[in-house]
Write a protein that holds these residues in place. Sequence first.
Motif: not given
Length: 78
Positions: A18-20, A22-28, A48-58
């Motif tokens: 869900k976060a992924k 929302m984040i993708t939509e927000y960036i668009k 949690q925000a940091r972990r989510t960003i790290e995971k999306m970068k990976e």
Amino acid sequence: ALSSAASDVYKRQVQYIKAKDMITEYIKLQGYINRSTVQELCGFTDQQARRTIEKMKEENIIEMSNGGRYAKYILKEI
């Protein structure tokens, strides 16, 4: 029923997906996102925000556009 450990893993996965989205939509819409916005958008703690960003970068979904204290993240060009 799922064991509580399996249930926790499942909840975290669903939360991440869900976060992924929302984040993708927000960036668009906005062109970029920063960590405090990820926290606000997803109702996450700083950790949690940091972990989510790290995971999306990976996963090569986002990349840092400028670093430091005011790091911004953009969608990775494929």
